[in-house]
Design a protein around this motif. Structure first.
Motif, PDB file in Angstrom:
ATOM      1  N   ALA A 232       0.831  -1.207   0.000  1.00 55.82           N
ATOM      2  CA  ALA A 232       0.000   0.000   0.000  1.00 55.82           C
ATOM      3  C   ALA A 232       0.865   1.258   0.000  1.00 55.82           C
ATOM      4  CB  ALA A 232      -0.931  -0.003   1.210  1.00 55.82           C
ATOM      5  N   ASP A 233       1.998   1.218   0.694  1.00 50.85           N
ATOM      6  CA  ASP A 233       2.913   2.362   0.668  1.00 50.85           C
ATOM      7  C   ASP A 233       3.508   2.565  -0.722  1.00 50.85           C
ATOM      8  OD1 ASP A 233       2.444   2.823   3.341  1.00 50.85           O
ATOM      9  OD2 ASP A 233       4.183   1.673   4.027  1.00 50.85           O
ATOM     10  N   LEU A 234       3.794   1.475  -1.411  1.00 49.82           N
ATOM     11  CA  LEU A 234       4.281   1.595  -2.789  1.00 49.82           C
ATOM     12  C   LEU A 234       3.214   2.194  -3.696  1.00 49.82           C
ATOM     13  CD1 LEU A 234       6.150  -1.827  -3.206  1.00 49.82           C
ATOM     14  CD2 LEU A 234       7.162   0.419  -2.822  1.00 49.82           C
ATOM     15  N   MET A 235       1.961   1.809  -3.480  1.00 46.98           N
ATOM     16  CA  MET A 235       0.862   2.396  -4.243  1.00 46.98           C
ATOM     17  C   MET A 235       0.769   3.898  -3.991  1.00 46.98           C
ATOM     18  SD  MET A 235      -2.165  -0.432  -3.771  1.00 46.98           S
ATOM     19  CE  MET A 235      -2.005  -2.105  -4.423  1.00 46.98           C
ATOM     20  N   LYS A 236       0.974   4.292  -2.723  1.00 47.76           N
ATOM     21  CA  LYS A 236       0.908   5.713  -2.387  1.00 47.76           C
ATOM     22  C   LYS A 236       1.987   6.501  -3.129  1.00 47.76           C
ATOM     23  CE  LYS A 236       2.151   8.852   1.320  1.00 47.76           C
ATOM     24  NZ  LYS A 236       2.678   8.965   2.694  1.00 47.76           N
ATOM     25  N   VAL A 237       3.219   5.983  -3.130  1.00 47.03           N
ATOM     26  CA  VAL A 237       4.327   6.677  -3.805  1.00 47.03           C
ATOM     27  C   VAL A 237       4.052   6.802  -5.296  1.00 47.03           C
ATOM     28  CG1 VAL A 237       6.776   6.536  -4.377  1.00 47.03           C
ATOM     29  CG2 VAL A 237       6.004   5.964  -2.071  1.00 47.03           C
ATOM     30  N   GLU A 238       3.592   5.720  -5.913  1.00 47.24           N
ATOM     31  CA  GLU A 238       3.327   5.748  -7.349  1.00 47.24           C
ATOM     32  C   GLU A 238       2.161   6.667  -7.689  1.00 47.24           C
ATOM     33  OE1 GLU A 238       3.905   4.888 -11.311  1.00 47.24           O
ATOM     34  OE2 GLU A 238       5.178   4.405  -9.574  1.00 47.24           O
ATOM     35  N   LEU A 239       1.132   6.647  -6.868  1.00 48.02           N
ATOM     36  CA  LEU A 239      -0.022   7.510  -7.117  1.00 48.02           C
ATOM     37  C   LEU A 239       0.347   8.979  -6.931  1.00 48.02           C
ATOM     38  CD1 LEU A 239      -3.027   7.763  -7.753  1.00 48.02           C
ATOM     39  CD2 LEU A 239      -3.506   7.435  -5.323  1.00 48.02           C
ATOM     40  N   GLN A 240       1.187   9.285  -5.945  1.00 42.65           N
ATOM     41  CA  GLN A 240       1.612  10.667  -5.721  1.00 42.65           C
ATOM     42  C   GLN A 240       2.350  11.212  -6.934  1.00 42.65           C
ATOM     43  OE1 GLN A 240       1.034  12.892  -3.050  1.00 42.65           O
ATOM     44  NE2 GLN A 240       1.867  14.206  -4.653  1.00 42.65           N
ATOM     45  N   LYS A 241       3.173  10.377  -7.559  1.00 43.66           N
ATOM     46  CA  LYS A 241       3.892  10.823  -8.757  1.00 43.66           C
ATOM     47  C   LYS A 241       2.930  11.197  -9.883  1.00 43.66           C
ATOM     48  CE  LYS A 241       8.006   7.959  -7.901  1.00 43.66           C
ATOM     49  NZ  LYS A 241       8.821   6.820  -8.414  1.00 43.66           N
ATOM     50  N   ARG A 242       1.833  10.474  -9.983  1.00 47.63           N
ATOM     51  CA  ARG A 242       0.919  10.695 -11.096  1.00 47.63           C
ATOM     52  C   ARG A 242      -0.007  11.879 -10.889  1.00 47.63           C
ATOM     53  NH1 ARG A 242      -0.854   5.077 -13.973  1.00 47.63           N
ATOM     54  NH2 ARG A 242       1.139   3.986 -13.819  1.00 47.63           N
ATOM     55  N   VAL A 243      -0.348  12.191  -9.643  1.00 46.43           N
ATOM     56  CA  VAL A 243      -1.307  13.273  -9.390  1.00 46.43           C
ATOM     57  C   VAL A 243      -0.628  14.548  -8.923  1.00 46.43           C
ATOM     58  CG1 VAL A 243      -3.105  11.601  -8.820  1.00 46.43           C
ATOM     59  CG2 VAL A 243      -1.722  12.584  -6.988  1.00 46.43           C
ATOM     60  N   GLU A 244       0.687  14.524  -8.783  1.00 43.31           N
ATOM     61  CA  GLU A 244       1.387  15.722  -8.313  1.00 43.31           C
ATOM     62  C   GLU A 244       1.217  16.881  -9.293  1.00 43.31           C
ATOM     63  OE1 GLU A 244       5.810  16.905  -6.569  1.00 43.31           O
ATOM     64  OE2 GLU A 244       5.463  14.962  -7.531  1.00 43.31           O
ATOM     65  N   ALA A 245       1.178  16.579 -10.599  1.00 37.59           N
ATOM     66  CA  ALA A 245       1.020  17.631 -11.599  1.00 37.59           C
ATOM     67  C   ALA A 245      -0.337  18.310 -11.511  1.00 37.59           C
ATOM     68  CB  ALA A 245       1.204  17.044 -13.002  1.00 37.59           C
ATOM     69  N   ALA A 246      -1.307  17.656 -10.887  1.00 35.55           N
ATOM     70  CA  ALA A 246      -2.640  18.239 -10.730  1.00 35.55           C
ATOM     71  C   ALA A 246      -2.793  18.969  -9.405  1.00 35.55           C
ATOM     72  CB  ALA A 246      -3.705  17.150 -10.838  1.00 35.55           C
ATOM     73  N   GLY A 247      -1.712  19.155  -8.655  1.00 40.81           N
ATOM     74  CA  GLY A 247      -1.778  19.881  -7.395  1.00 40.81           C
ATOM     75  C   GLY A 247      -2.391  19.102  -6.256  1.00 40.81           C
ATOM     76  N   LEU A 248      -2.383  17.776  -6.329  1.00 36.49           N
ATOM     77  CA  LEU A 248      -2.984  16.941  -5.290  1.00 36.49           C
ATOM     78  C   LEU A 248      -1.902  16.287  -4.446  1.00 36.49           C
ATOM     79  CD1 LEU A 248      -5.766  15.182  -7.408  1.00 36.49           C
ATOM     80  CD2 LEU A 248      -5.861  17.383  -6.237  1.00 36.49           C
ATOM     81  N   SER A 249      -2.234  16.007  -3.198  1.00 41.32           N
ATOM     82  CA  SER A 249      -1.320  15.345  -2.278  1.00 41.32           C
ATOM     83  C   SER A 249      -1.992  14.091  -1.733  1.00 41.32           C
ATOM     84  CB  SER A 249      -0.935  16.285  -1.139  1.00 41.32           C
ATOM     85  OG  SER A 249      -0.161  15.608  -0.162  1.00 41.32           O
ATOM     86  N   VAL A 250      -1.326  12.957  -1.877  1.00 42.87           N
ATOM     87  CA  VAL A 250      -1.839  11.677  -1.376  1.00 42.87           C
ATOM     88  C   VAL A 250      -1.208  11.401  -0.021  1.00 42.87           C
ATOM     89  CG1 VAL A 250      -2.038   9.211  -1.811  1.00 42.87           C
ATOM     90  CG2 VAL A 250      -2.146  10.825  -3.727  1.00 42.87           C
ATOM     91  N   ASP A 251      -2.021  11.328   1.017  1.00 45.20           N
ATOM     92  CA  ASP A 251      -1.527  11.112   2.375  1.00 45.20           C
ATOM     93  C   ASP A 251      -1.417   9.639   2.721  1.00 45.20           C
ATOM     94  OD1 ASP A 251      -1.443  13.850   2.719  1.00 45.20           O
ATOM     95  OD2 ASP A 251      -3.446  13.962   3.584  1.00 45.20           O
ATOM     96  N   GLU A 252      -2.334   8.829   2.198  1.00 43.82           N
ATOM     97  CA  GLU A 252      -2.341   7.426   2.609  1.00 43.82           C
ATOM     98  C   GLU A 252      -3.136   6.601   1.602  1.00 43.82           C
ATOM     99  OE1 GLU A 252      -3.425   4.828   6.657  1.00 43.82           O
ATOM    100  OE2 GLU A 252      -4.123   6.881   6.408  1.00 43.82           O
ATOM    101  N   VAL A 253      -2.672   5.380   1.387  1.00 44.49           N
ATOM    102  CA  VAL A 253      -3.398   4.381   0.601  1.00 44.49           C
ATOM    103  C   VAL A 253      -3.451   3.112   1.440  1.00 44.49           C
ATOM    104  CG1 VAL A 253      -3.438   2.984  -1.489  1.00 44.49           C
ATOM    105  CG2 VAL A 253      -2.698   5.358  -1.621  1.00 44.49           C
ATOM    106  N   ARG A 254      -4.636   2.578   1.612  1.00 43.71           N
ATOM    107  CA  ARG A 254      -4.802   1.372   2.414  1.00 43.71           C
ATOM    108  C   ARG A 254      -5.662   0.358   1.666  1.00 43.71           C
ATOM    109  NH1 ARG A 254      -0.889   2.190   4.322  1.00 43.71           N
ATOM    110  NH2 ARG A 254      -0.300   2.841   6.429  1.00 43.71           N
ATOM    111  N   ILE A 255      -5.249  -0.912   1.792  1.00 46.69           N
ATOM    112  CA  ILE A 255      -6.016  -2.004   1.176  1.00 46.69           C
ATOM    113  C   ILE A 255      -7.125  -2.392   2.143  1.00 46.69           C
ATOM    114  CG2 ILE A 255      -5.921  -4.380   0.343  1.00 46.69           C
ATOM    115  CD1 ILE A 255      -3.028  -3.895  -0.453  1.00 46.69           C
TER     116      ILE A 255
END
Length: 339
Positions: A232-255
């Protein structure tokens, strides 16, 4: 992902209460000028009456227009303003403010709701109906932490087994200017990127280790079932990379949900049951062998009975059957000779 970056410029607006007071005084002054203008025109003082009438009407127009510049910003919200098609600035400070009355605040939710309303109005006009409804979506961008429930989706793990995985994403808008101008709708953008990331990351790992001997070391290190937090932490890092250009911040991803798909769930349950039975039988055999060895040694040490190798083998066999059997043994008393 390359997007047009709009650098955020935070506005420092005038106090809305001050401008509200000025507007009210100006509106009352314009009304007074209009009243005195009517009195002068009745008294046939056309020059002064004409001037006061012009000032009264102009004051109504100016101060009435200034009322449109009064804006309210709630806590943990931001307003992004455009002026004649150009980016004007962003207000993050909560309170009652005054901005340029020609500027307009914009948010993707408001734009989507307005487009949906216009579509319903057009459809109603085609059907001969008159649809009149306001756009109720907010014009502000929320900066609060929000939870996006990705639901449950079917993916294939690294071994090709179909599994059902569900996740929840805790996120917030970090740069409201980018969230408004970089993508069409940042909520829809987050949803699509979350689906893609979860699918791509989940297929890199097995649901569980089926055969430890045939799995390489890298696969044995992490599984979806045994390393859910790390993945889930790996998902968070990968998702943050993809949405950073849209000005979004991902705090947590949980299964939140993880299971085999229905078509193989029964077979995998049987495999898990077989594994559990094998482990249990192994423990039983290890314990039975120790108990039999202890019994034989005790009989030999204390010389209770002297048995040859054939009788020892028979006794060991009988003890193992009793100790390893899945059912209770039925004792049989031998009243005759054992020979």
């Amino acid at each position: 992902m390359k997007v047009n970056v709009v650098k955020e410029r935070e506005l420092k607006p005038i106090s809305g209460f001050l401008m509200l007071f000025v507007n009210v005084i100006g509106f009352l002054a314009a009304t007074a000028a209009f009243v005195f203008a009517v009195i002068d025109l009745v008294a046939r003082n056309s020059v002064r009456g004409g001037v006061l009438l012009s000032l009264g009407i102009l004051g109504w127009l100016v101060f009435g227009l200034l009322f449109a510049g009064l804006k309210v910003v709630n806590p943990n919200e931001a307003r992004v303003f455009t002026l004649f098609g150009n980016y004007h600035g962003t207000i993050k400070k909560a309170g009652f403010h005054f901005v340029n009355p020609f500027s307009a605040s914009f948010s993707p939710e408001f734009a989507a709701a307005k487009a949906a309303r216009d579509e319903r109005v057009t459809q109603g006009a085609k059907e001969g109906k008159t649809v009149v409804e306001p756009v109720s979506a907010p014009k502000a961008v929320s900066l609060k932490k929000q939870a996006y429930n990705n639901g449950q989706q079917k993916v294939n793990d690294v071994l090709g087994n179909p599994i059902v995985i569900g996740t929840i994403v805790i996120w917030q808008v970090e740069d409201p200017t980018q969230a408004v101008f970089a993508v069409e709708n940042y909520r829809a953008f987050l949803s699509i990127q979350a689906d893609s990331v979860i699918r791509n990351v989940a297929r890199l790992y097995p649901y569980d280790i089926i055969d430890e001997d045939n799995c390489d070391d890298d696969v044995q290190e992490k599984t979806l079932r045994g390393s859910a937090i790390e993945i889930a932490d790996l998902m968070k890092v990968e998702l943050q990379k993809r949405v950073e250009a849209a000005g979004l911040s991902v705090d947590e991803v949980r299964i939140t949900h993880l299971a085999y798909s229905e078509e193989i769930a029964a077979a995998m349950l049987q495999r898990q049951q077989a594994t559990a039975v094998i482990v249990a039988k192994k423990k039983i055999v290890e314990g039975a062998v120790g108990m039999v060895k202890m019994a034989v040694d005790k009989l030999g040490e204390e010389e209770v009975i002297v048995l040859d190798d054939e009788r020892k083998a028979a006794m060991v066999s009988n003890l193992l059957v009793v100790l390893c059997g899945s059912k209770d043994a039925q004792p049989i008393v031998n009243s005759g000779s054992i020979y």
